[in-house]
Write an enzyme that holds these catalytic residues in place. Structure first.
Site, mmCIF file in Angstrom:
data_model
loop_
_atom_site.group_PDB
_atom_site.id
_atom_site.type_symbol
_atom_site.label_atom_id
_atom_site.label_comp_id
_atom_site.label_asym_id
_atom_site.label_seq_id
_atom_site.Cartn_x
_atom_site.Cartn_y
_atom_site.Cartn_z
ATOM 1 N N MET A 66 23.884 -3.847 -32.241
ATOM 2 C CA MET A 66 23.457 -3.346 -30.925
ATOM 3 C C MET A 66 23.763 -1.864 -30.845
ATOM 4 O O MET A 66 24.749 -1.398 -31.411
ATOM 5 C CB MET A 66 24.216 -4.116 -29.822
ATOM 6 C CG MET A 66 23.982 -3.645 -28.396
ATOM 7 S SD MET A 66 25.110 -2.346 -27.857
ATOM 8 C CE MET A 66 26.421 -3.299 -27.071
ATOM 9 N N HIS A 119 33.632 -7.182 -15.570
ATOM 10 C CA HIS A 119 32.760 -6.640 -14.524
ATOM 11 C C HIS A 119 32.440 -7.687 -13.473
ATOM 12 O O HIS A 119 32.381 -7.374 -12.282
ATOM 13 C CB HIS A 119 31.475 -6.078 -15.131
ATOM 14 C CG HIS A 119 31.722 -4.894 -16.018
ATOM 15 N ND1 HIS A 119 30.715 -4.216 -16.648
ATOM 16 C CD2 HIS A 119 32.870 -4.267 -16.380
ATOM 17 C CE1 HIS A 119 31.225 -3.221 -17.350
ATOM 18 N NE2 HIS A 119 32.539 -3.246 -17.212
ATOM 19 N N GLU A 179 23.579 -4.288 -18.351
ATOM 20 C CA GLU A 179 24.991 -4.648 -18.138
ATOM 21 C C GLU A 179 25.397 -4.372 -16.693
ATOM 22 O O GLU A 179 25.589 -3.223 -16.301
ATOM 23 C CB GLU A 179 25.877 -3.859 -19.098
ATOM 24 C CG GLU A 179 27.352 -4.207 -18.919
ATOM 25 C CD GLU A 179 28.241 -3.580 -19.973
ATOM 26 O OE1 GLU A 179 27.724 -3.238 -21.056
ATOM 27 O OE2 GLU A 179 29.435 -3.446 -19.713
ATOM 28 N N ASP A 202 29.532 -8.939 -23.454
ATOM 29 C CA ASP A 202 30.710 -8.074 -23.610
ATOM 30 C C ASP A 202 31.918 -8.888 -23.174
ATOM 31 O O ASP A 202 32.127 -9.105 -21.971
ATOM 32 C CB ASP A 202 30.599 -6.821 -22.717
ATOM 33 C CG ASP A 202 29.797 -5.707 -23.369
ATOM 34 O OD1 ASP A 202 29.235 -5.915 -24.463
ATOM 35 O OD2 ASP A 202 29.737 -4.610 -22.779
ATOM 36 N N HIS A 206 27.526 3.850 -28.975
ATOM 37 C CA HIS A 206 26.723 4.784 -28.178
ATOM 38 C C HIS A 206 26.413 5.985 -29.075
ATOM 39 O O HIS A 206 27.222 6.343 -29.924
ATOM 40 C CB HIS A 206 27.510 5.385 -27.006
ATOM 41 C CG HIS A 206 28.075 4.444 -26.018
ATOM 42 N ND1 HIS A 206 29.270 3.809 -26.178
ATOM 43 C CD2 HIS A 206 27.609 4.060 -24.804
ATOM 44 C CE1 HIS A 206 29.523 3.066 -25.113
ATOM 45 N NE2 HIS A 206 28.539 3.200 -24.264
ATOM 46 N N ASP A 265 34.143 -5.771 -25.820
ATOM 47 C CA ASP A 265 34.117 -4.441 -25.211
ATOM 48 C C ASP A 265 35.410 -4.303 -24.423
ATOM 49 O O ASP A 265 35.453 -4.590 -23.235
ATOM 50 C CB ASP A 265 32.891 -4.275 -24.304
ATOM 51 C CG ASP A 265 32.855 -2.884 -23.678
ATOM 52 O OD1 ASP A 265 33.649 -2.024 -24.106
ATOM 53 O OD2 ASP A 265 32.052 -2.669 -22.759
ATOM 54 N N GLU A 276 29.504 -8.504 -18.815
ATOM 55 C CA GLU A 276 30.881 -8.260 -19.275
ATOM 56 C C GLU A 276 31.860 -9.055 -18.411
ATOM 57 O O GLU A 276 31.779 -9.037 -17.183
ATOM 58 C CB GLU A 276 31.206 -6.760 -19.194
ATOM 59 C CG GLU A 276 32.652 -6.469 -19.611
ATOM 60 C CD GLU A 276 32.945 -4.984 -19.766
ATOM 61 O OE1 GLU A 276 32.174 -4.292 -20.456
ATOM 62 O OE2 GLU A 276 33.955 -4.522 -19.199
ATOM 63 N N ASP A 332 39.465 -3.814 -18.850
ATOM 64 C CA ASP A 332 39.020 -3.866 -20.252
ATOM 65 C C ASP A 332 40.140 -4.349 -21.184
ATOM 66 O O ASP A 332 40.363 -3.771 -22.260
ATOM 67 C CB ASP A 332 38.505 -2.493 -20.711
ATOM 68 C CG ASP A 332 37.179 -2.109 -20.066
ATOM 69 O OD1 ASP A 332 36.369 -3.008 -19.771
ATOM 70 O OD2 ASP A 332 36.943 -0.901 -19.850
ATOM 71 N N LYS A 369 27.648 -4.083 -13.270
ATOM 72 C CA LYS A 369 29.021 -3.749 -12.863
ATOM 73 C C LYS A 369 28.931 -3.333 -11.400
ATOM 74 O O LYS A 369 28.012 -2.601 -11.024
ATOM 75 C CB LYS A 369 29.570 -2.608 -13.722
ATOM 76 C CG LYS A 369 31.050 -2.322 -13.490
ATOM 77 C CD LYS A 369 31.567 -1.260 -14.464
ATOM 78 C CE LYS A 369 33.067 -1.064 -14.311
ATOM 79 N NZ LYS A 369 33.602 -0.047 -15.242
ATOM 80 N N ASP A 423 29.297 8.201 -29.454
ATOM 81 C CA ASP A 423 30.442 7.721 -30.252
ATOM 82 C C ASP A 423 30.378 8.273 -31.671
ATOM 83 O O ASP A 423 31.355 8.211 -32.425
ATOM 84 C CB ASP A 423 30.449 6.185 -30.356
ATOM 85 C CG ASP A 423 30.536 5.514 -29.003
ATOM 86 O OD1 ASP A 423 31.070 6.137 -28.071
ATOM 87 O OD2 ASP A 423 30.077 4.364 -28.885
ATOM 88 N N ASP A 475 38.689 -1.524 -13.550
ATOM 89 C CA ASP A 475 38.179 -2.177 -14.763
ATOM 90 C C ASP A 475 39.246 -2.090 -15.844
ATOM 91 O O ASP A 475 39.496 -1.026 -16.401
ATOM 92 C CB ASP A 475 36.900 -1.436 -15.200
ATOM 93 C CG ASP A 475 36.172 -2.151 -16.316
ATOM 94 O OD1 ASP A 475 36.507 -3.310 -16.619
ATOM 95 O OD2 ASP A 475 35.257 -1.528 -16.889
#
Ligand code: GCO
Ligand code: MN
Ligand code: MN
Length: 394
Positions: free
Chosen positions: A89, A221, A182, A246, A55, A295, A218, A258, A184, A58, A256
């Site tokens: 990406m 998700h 994406e 993801d 991102h 991810d 994802e 992850d 969710k 980031d 979530d």
């Protein structure tokens, strides 16, 4: 080193925000401090990644001056050149800044929408400059807590307008880039717009520039919403809309998580790998050529050593499951079990070639069918599933 059914090497990618996550959660402050650390890209390469994603936030802060941003991008390009790692990406953070508290593309405040759109387009430009071919849009703040918070027609219209405008810009600039939405269902919003793969496909079908808009589903998700990730991927592939993925882990309908890929629903992870690497039995879906993009979040319990343990674990899980899925497909018992399950016959169209609907209705009588025999169909589905599980845990 795993290969898919076409003999192509599986390529791995990670979000920079995954390994750099500092462990902050709603109940406690950070347990690590690796935010915006570009050295992490080198370490990702060391653990076996071929590519990374990021991102805007980031790498540089939202309120960075132009020169601070340029300096951060120069540092990023240096790492890319030194390591040969690919930026495949990019995506935009339209969820952390409090101004996005009620959405970016779907905020009632038109200024927020215009700022959000401009921020996204700036990141599209940066992605194109770095060679990224996918632009992900996760609308984490596009949603509501209360059903009367927004005019729901206008919200969907503005969401569609935002996505379509980004797609139009990509085309206008001639970038070799496609958008991956994406889905969710919830978190951080009570209810997020485009909660599932199917919802996203429905909205894409209304867009003027929907040809370059697809999905970035994802694992967690879909599973948070009690949906089957592998089946969702298959729908996206069937619609030729699986533009990116993801991968991570989730243990059922809760927050979530992850987790590392495979550290959640292992069985579904096995079938995800089987689908991506080997495609479908009847050949309708071919092996997926894109990056296996992780991810995930290194658990908050981990120190920096655990961050890299967990990054490695994602690739190791994918490689282990690849071997198992390949052995399952190559097992002579698999072919026999698929024959018993009649898997091939599902590829035959239900109407015959040249059979008109009128012929079908006029010529086919319900009394023509041998119902007792049809009721006795022996598909042996438990046996077929047991075979997969023997390969998975054997
Ligand atoms: C989540 C999301 C995010 C997005 C990412 C891309 O865990 O809810 O996966 O991590 O994928 O921010 O915008
Ligand atoms: Mn997630
Ligand atoms: Mn994600």
């Amino acid at each position: 080193m795993a290969v898919d059914a076409n003999g192509n090497k599986i390529k791995y990618s990670f979000g920079l925000w995954t390994v750099n996550w500092d462990g902050t959660d709603p109940f406690g402050s950070n347990t690590r401090s690796m935010n915006q650390d570009l050295d992490s890209i080198r370490k990702l390469k060391d653990v076996g990644a071929d590519a990374f994603t990021f991102h805007d936030a980031d790498v540089f802060n939202d309120d960075a001056t132009d020169s601070e941003r340029a300096e951060a991008i120069d540092r990023l390009k240096k790492v890319i050149n030194e390591t040969g790692i690919v930026c495949e990406m990019v995506t935009t953070n339209t969820f952390s800044d409090p101004l996005f508290k009620d959405g970016a593309f779907t905020s009632a405040d038109r200024n927020v929408r215009r700022y959000g759109l401009r921020k996204v387009l700036r990141q599209v430009d940066l992605g194109a400059e770095l060679g990224a071919t996918t632009f992900v849009m996760w609308g984490g703040r596009e949603g509501v807590e209360y059903d009367n918070s927004k005019d729901l027609h206008s919200a969907h219209a503005r969401y569609a307008e935002g996505i379509d405008t980004v797609a139009a810009y990509i085309k206008q600039q001639g970038y070799n880039m496609r958008i991956g939405l994406e889905p969710k269902a919830n978190e951080p919003r009570g209810d997020i717009f485009l909660p599932s793969i199917g919802h996203a496909i429905a909205l894409i079908n209304t867009l003027d520039n929907g040809d370059i808009v697809g999905l970035n589903p994802e694992t967690g998700h879909e599973q948070m919403a009690c949906l089957n990730y592998t089946q969702g991927l298959a729908l996206a592939l069937y619609c030729e809309k699986l533009f990116h993925i993801d991968l991570n882990g989730q243990t059922g309908p809760k927050y979530d998580q992850d987790l590392v890929f495979g550290h959640g629903d292992l069985k579904n992870a096995f079938f995800t790998v089987d689908l991506l690497n080997n495609g479908t039995f009847n050949g309708g879906i071919k092996p997926y050529a894109g990056y296996r993009h992780f991810d995930y979040k290194p658990s908050r319990t981990e120190t920096e050593a655990g961050v890299w343990d967990s990054a490695r674990a994602n690739i190791e899980m994918y490689e282990l499951l690849s071997k198992k899925a390949q052995a399952y497909r190559n097992d002579p018992a698999y072919k026999a079990a698929c024959e018993r399950a009649n898997i091939a016959e599902l590829a035959q169209p239900t109407l015959s070639a040249g059979e008109s609907l009128t012929d079908f209705v006029n010529n086919v009588k319900l009394t023509d069918f041998d119902l007792p025999t049809m009721r006795q169909n022996d598909f042996g589905l438990v046996d077929l599933h047991q075979l997969a599980l023997k390969h998975l845990v054997g």
